[in-house]
Scaffold this active site. Sequence first.
Site, PDB file in Angstrom:
ATOM      1  CG  ASP A 281     126.057 -42.967 -22.943  1.00  0.00           C
ATOM      2  OD1 ASP A 281     125.976 -41.887 -23.314  1.00  0.00           O
ATOM      3  OD2 ASP A 281     125.049 -43.827 -23.438  1.00  0.00           O
ATOM      4  N   GLY A 282     129.016 -42.036 -24.545  1.00  0.00           N
ATOM      5  CA  GLY A 282     129.391 -40.746 -25.070  1.00  0.00           C
ATOM      6  C   GLY A 282     128.762 -39.666 -24.656  1.00  0.00           C
TER       7      GLY A 282
ATOM      8  CG  ASP B   9     133.109 -42.247 -36.584  1.00  0.00           C
ATOM      9  OD1 ASP B   9     131.880 -42.336 -37.148  1.00  0.00           O
ATOM     10  OD2 ASP B   9     134.043 -42.695 -36.779  1.00  0.00           O
TER      11      ASP B   9
END
Length: 259
Positions: free
Chosen positions: A115-116, A133
């Site tokens: 998970d970013g 992005d």
Amino acid sequence: MAEGEAGSGLFVAEHAGLRSLQFDGLTVQSVMLLSEPDLLALDYTRAMMGFLLFRPAPEHIVMIGLGGGSLAKYCLRHLPQTRFTAVEINPEVIALRDRFGVPPDSERFRVVCGDGADFVRETAEAADVLLVDGFVAEGLPEGLGSVAFYADCRRMLAPGGVLVTNHWAGDVRYSVYAARLRAAFDDRVLAIGAEDGDNRVSFASKDGHFPPTRSEVLDRARALVPGQGFDLAAIARRVDERLVRQRRFMPGVRRGSGG
């Protein structure tokens, strides 16, 4: 020709010399030109590379959202001194890396499955450029547009570092995300539009001298144009136009020291 990836909702389509990664066969997530796989085929990706106008020689780039790897491939080719870390939450997207010519992991490049938002919050690494992005079929995940996320992005940036976010202006939450971003970075934010859709690309920095002057932007563009593979001067003109409007309508924006 289009083919779905079993159970994923992802489709890889080929048409007119292009290979695209799509959600549910409808929403295009990434596009690759088959004859020139390292070229930036979509204008919003070229707009995101506008960070070169602010940070021309980054040591470490972190990208949230791998997709078809267009930005990763471009940076690996044109910024040979730069390390690149891509964080992708969907293992099925990572499994398609060979279809889009994403190179294997190396000393300069790695793909992290995770998970970013968690990565940005938990990592001890600093980023000179942080590219965000990460989209799902419904749009930008809430976790990549929260107050806490933007605060974590600011903390993660190295001195003079730049955050670059891609937003879809058609998202009903876009104005909320934009306001949160400006608040997190004390209004040191500059946004430009993409020419091939409703994407809005924002650059933000905690550097007290951000954004730079118009002359600084244009000077950097002239220095960087050779060998970049696209017309960076066109991106610089959009940045310049935005600087003119921003300083006309927001003359009181504070430009103190960054933190």
